[in-house]
Write a protein that holds these residues in place. Structure first.
Motif, PDB file in Angstrom:
ATOM      1  N   LYS A   9      -5.492  -0.236  11.869  1.00  0.00           N
ATOM      2  CA  LYS A   9      -5.101  -0.302  13.269  1.00  0.00           C
ATOM      3  C   LYS A   9      -4.066  -1.407  13.482  1.00  0.00           C
ATOM      4  O   LYS A   9      -4.282  -2.554  13.071  1.00  0.00           O
ATOM      5  N   ASN A  10      -2.943  -1.066  14.059  1.00  0.00           N
ATOM      6  CA  ASN A  10      -1.899  -1.994  14.533  1.00  0.00           C
ATOM      7  C   ASN A  10      -0.999  -2.569  13.447  1.00  0.00           C
ATOM      8  O   ASN A  10       0.197  -2.732  13.661  1.00  0.00           O
ATOM      9  N   ASP A  11      -1.562  -2.943  12.278  1.00  0.00           N
ATOM     10  CA  ASP A  11      -0.756  -3.609  11.267  1.00  0.00           C
ATOM     11  C   ASP A  11      -1.447  -3.500   9.913  1.00  0.00           C
ATOM     12  O   ASP A  11      -2.623  -3.111   9.818  1.00  0.00           O
ATOM     13  N   LEU A  12      -0.719  -3.869   8.856  1.00  0.00           N
ATOM     14  CA  LEU A  12      -1.313  -3.971   7.528  1.00  0.00           C
ATOM     15  C   LEU A  12      -2.204  -5.196   7.435  1.00  0.00           C
ATOM     16  O   LEU A  12      -1.934  -6.209   8.091  1.00  0.00           O
ATOM     17  N   PRO A  13      -3.237  -5.170   6.604  1.00  0.00           N
ATOM     18  CA  PRO A  13      -4.035  -6.378   6.369  1.00  0.00           C
ATOM     19  C   PRO A  13      -3.187  -7.483   5.740  1.00  0.00           C
ATOM     20  O   PRO A  13      -2.218  -7.204   5.018  1.00  0.00           O
ATOM     21  N   ASP A  14      -3.568  -8.720   5.999  1.00  0.00           N
ATOM     22  CA  ASP A  14      -2.802  -9.867   5.488  1.00  0.00           C
ATOM     23  C   ASP A  14      -2.764  -9.920   3.964  1.00  0.00           C
ATOM     24  O   ASP A  14      -1.790 -10.376   3.377  1.00  0.00           O
ATOM     25  N   SER A  59       2.761  -2.735  22.380  1.00  0.00           N
ATOM     26  CA  SER A  59       3.517  -3.912  21.935  1.00  0.00           C
ATOM     27  C   SER A  59       4.360  -3.672  20.683  1.00  0.00           C
ATOM     28  O   SER A  59       5.355  -4.358  20.462  1.00  0.00           O
ATOM     29  N   TYR A  60       3.938  -2.711  19.854  1.00  0.00           N
ATOM     30  CA  TYR A  60       4.545  -2.493  18.540  1.00  0.00           C
ATOM     31  C   TYR A  60       4.598  -3.790  17.735  1.00  0.00           C
ATOM     32  O   TYR A  60       5.522  -4.026  16.960  1.00  0.00           O
ATOM     33  N   ARG A  61       3.596  -4.610  17.912  1.00  0.00           N
ATOM     34  CA  ARG A  61       3.521  -5.854  17.141  1.00  0.00           C
ATOM     35  C   ARG A  61       2.820  -5.569  15.813  1.00  0.00           C
ATOM     36  O   ARG A  61       1.632  -5.237  15.774  1.00  0.00           O
ATOM     37  N   ALA A  62       3.582  -5.690  14.712  1.00  0.00           N
ATOM     38  CA  ALA A  62       3.037  -5.443  13.368  1.00  0.00           C
ATOM     39  C   ALA A  62       3.776  -6.340  12.381  1.00  0.00           C
ATOM     40  O   ALA A  62       4.571  -5.869  11.563  1.00  0.00           O
ATOM     41  N   PRO A  63       3.532  -7.656  12.445  1.00  0.00           N
ATOM     42  CA  PRO A  63       4.338  -8.596  11.649  1.00  0.00           C
ATOM     43  C   PRO A  63       4.261  -8.370  10.145  1.00  0.00           C
ATOM     44  O   PRO A  63       5.267  -8.546   9.444  1.00  0.00           O
ATOM     45  N   VAL A  66       6.410  -5.258   9.404  1.00  0.00           N
ATOM     46  CA  VAL A  66       7.824  -5.576   9.610  1.00  0.00           C
ATOM     47  C   VAL A  66       8.365  -6.415   8.455  1.00  0.00           C
ATOM     48  O   VAL A  66       9.475  -6.168   7.948  1.00  0.00           O
ATOM     49  N   LYS A  67       7.584  -7.381   8.026  1.00  0.00           N
ATOM     50  CA  LYS A  67       8.009  -8.236   6.903  1.00  0.00           C
ATOM     51  C   LYS A  67       8.224  -7.400   5.648  1.00  0.00           C
ATOM     52  O   LYS A  67       9.209  -7.598   4.910  1.00  0.00           O
ATOM     53  N   LEU A  68       7.321  -6.463   5.392  1.00  0.00           N
ATOM     54  CA  LEU A  68       7.433  -5.610   4.213  1.00  0.00           C
ATOM     55  C   LEU A  68       8.672  -4.716   4.292  1.00  0.00           C
ATOM     56  O   LEU A  68       9.434  -4.592   3.321  1.00  0.00           O
ATOM     57  N   LEU A  69       8.890  -4.082   5.440  1.00  0.00           N
ATOM     58  CA  LEU A  69      10.034  -3.178   5.597  1.00  0.00           C
ATOM     59  C   LEU A  69      11.353  -3.929   5.470  1.00  0.00           C
ATOM     60  O   LEU A  69      12.333  -3.407   4.933  1.00  0.00           O
ATOM     61  N   ASN A  70      11.370  -5.160   5.946  1.00  0.00           N
ATOM     62  CA  ASN A  70      12.590  -5.965   5.947  1.00  0.00           C
ATOM     63  C   ASN A  70      12.879  -6.613   4.595  1.00  0.00           C
ATOM     64  O   ASN A  70      14.025  -6.978   4.313  1.00  0.00           O
ATOM     65  N   ALA A  86      15.444   5.291  11.816  1.00  0.00           N
ATOM     66  CA  ALA A  86      15.894   5.189  13.210  1.00  0.00           C
ATOM     67  C   ALA A  86      14.732   4.826  14.121  1.00  0.00           C
ATOM     68  O   ALA A  86      14.849   3.944  14.986  1.00  0.00           O
ATOM     69  N   HIS A  87      13.596   5.486  13.950  1.00  0.00           N
ATOM     70  CA  HIS A  87      12.417   5.168  14.767  1.00  0.00           C
ATOM     71  C   HIS A  87      11.918   3.747  14.484  1.00  0.00           C
ATOM     72  O   HIS A  87      11.539   3.028  15.406  1.00  0.00           O
ATOM     73  N   ILE A  88      11.913   3.360  13.215  1.00  0.00           N
ATOM     74  CA  ILE A  88      11.480   2.006  12.856  1.00  0.00           C
ATOM     75  C   ILE A  88      12.383   0.966  13.513  1.00  0.00           C
ATOM     76  O   ILE A  88      11.904  -0.023  14.083  1.00  0.00           O
ATOM     77  N   LYS A  89      13.671   1.185  13.441  1.00  0.00           N
ATOM     78  CA  LYS A  89      14.606   0.205  14.013  1.00  0.00           C
ATOM     79  C   LYS A  89      14.444   0.116  15.530  1.00  0.00           C
ATOM     80  O   LYS A  89      14.461  -0.975  16.111  1.00  0.00           O
ATOM     81  N   TYR A  90      14.257   1.275  16.180  1.00  0.00           N
ATOM     82  CA  TYR A  90      14.174   1.301  17.641  1.00  0.00           C
ATOM     83  C   TYR A  90      12.858   0.713  18.148  1.00  0.00           C
ATOM     84  O   TYR A  90      12.844  -0.051  19.119  1.00  0.00           O
ATOM     85  N   TYR A  91      11.740   1.036  17.504  1.00  0.00           N
ATOM     86  CA  TYR A  91      10.428   0.628  18.012  1.00  0.00           C
ATOM     87  C   TYR A  91       9.911  -0.668  17.396  1.00  0.00           C
ATOM     88  O   TYR A  91       9.322  -1.500  18.099  1.00  0.00           O
ATOM     89  N   LEU A  92      10.095  -0.857  16.099  1.00  0.00           N
ATOM     90  CA  LEU A  92       9.619  -2.082  15.450  1.00  0.00           C
ATOM     91  C   LEU A  92      10.686  -3.170  15.436  1.00  0.00           C
ATOM     92  O   LEU A  92      10.415  -4.304  15.044  1.00  0.00           O
ATOM     93  N   ARG A  93      11.888  -2.812  15.831  1.00  0.00           N
ATOM     94  CA  ARG A  93      13.000  -3.772  15.969  1.00  0.00           C
ATOM     95  C   ARG A  93      13.248  -4.536  14.669  1.00  0.00           C
ATOM     96  O   ARG A  93      13.344  -5.766  14.646  1.00  0.00           O
ATOM     97  N   THR A  94      13.338  -3.771  13.588  1.00  0.00           N
ATOM     98  CA  THR A  94      13.638  -4.381  12.299  1.00  0.00           C
ATOM     99  C   THR A  94      14.507  -3.448  11.472  1.00  0.00           C
ATOM    100  O   THR A  94      14.469  -2.218  11.653  1.00  0.00           O
TER     101      THR A  94
END
Length: 203
Positions: A9-14, A59-63, A66-70, A86-94
């Motif tokens: 849910k929401n993000d990958l585990p740390d 919120s699309y908060r998934a640090p 985002v770190k992994l994709l970037n 395109a969807h990743i860039k628009y919604y996750l802003r990365t």
């Protein structure tokens, strides 16, 4: 093949380490980026695993994601990455960095075929006939086991398929063309987001 499918849910585990070559796919409510939200991102290390992230669409908060994709040191394998990125860039802003794409590779390597769908590639190279029944289902709510299996199928085979396609590209001396196409991917995504959907090279 027994697959390990995990829903997050929401993000990958740390503490999750998927290695430095991962398969990536996304599910959205449609193909219009600004209208149809990004719902899921699924990832695989290539070891019959699928990690499906159900994003918080408020919120699309998934640090961690985002770190992994970037991360430029982690290779990401897509199938038709143009829509996903395109969807990743628009919604996750990365930005999504270090990209490979099995659909582009297939179009360059498999000039003997006019069908470059993921289903076709899995059948040809893995000899498994997957179901695409849930391709057009609602990924915005609670996910049922069949949807999770569909999402997993979109990533768990990409490593092997890409390896097979690269072998053909090298043999047919088309690898440089493939690499040059990948360099254009981000520009093609930016053209899509700027609503230039047509081929700007056409007359």
């Amino acid at each position: 093949m027994s697959n390990n499918i995990q829903l997050h849910k929401n993000d990958l585990p740390d503490d999750l380490n998927l290695g430095n070559i991962i398969a990536v796919d996304g599910e959205f409510m449609g193909l219009n980026v600004k209208r149809d939200p990004l719902c899921l991102i699924q990832l695989s290390s290539g070891n019959s695993d699928a990690h499906i992230i159900q994003l918080d669409r408020e919120s699309y908060r998934a640090p961690n994601l985002v770190k992994l994709l970037n991360d430029e040191n982690i290779t990401k394998i897509f199938h038709y990455g143009r829509a996903d990125i395109a969807h990743i860039k628009y919604y996750l802003r990365t930005e999504t960095n270090n990209i490979l794409d099995t659909k582009i590779a297939s179009k360059l390597a498999r000039s003997y075929s006019d069908n470059h769908s993921l289903k076709t590639l899995i059948k040809e190279f893995i000899n498994i006939d997957i179901s695409k029944q849930f391709q057009s289902s609602d990924f915005g709510g609670n996910l049922n086991p069949a949807q999770l299996k569909y999402c997993a199928n979109d990533v768990i085979y990409l490593h092997k398929i890409h390896d097979k396609l690269v072998n053909i590209l090298i043999r047919e001396k088309r690898m440089q063309l493939y690499e040059d196409c990948l360099k254009f991917m981000k520009t093609r995504v930016d053209l899509d987001l700027a609503l230039f959907r047509d081929d700007v090279w056409s007359h």
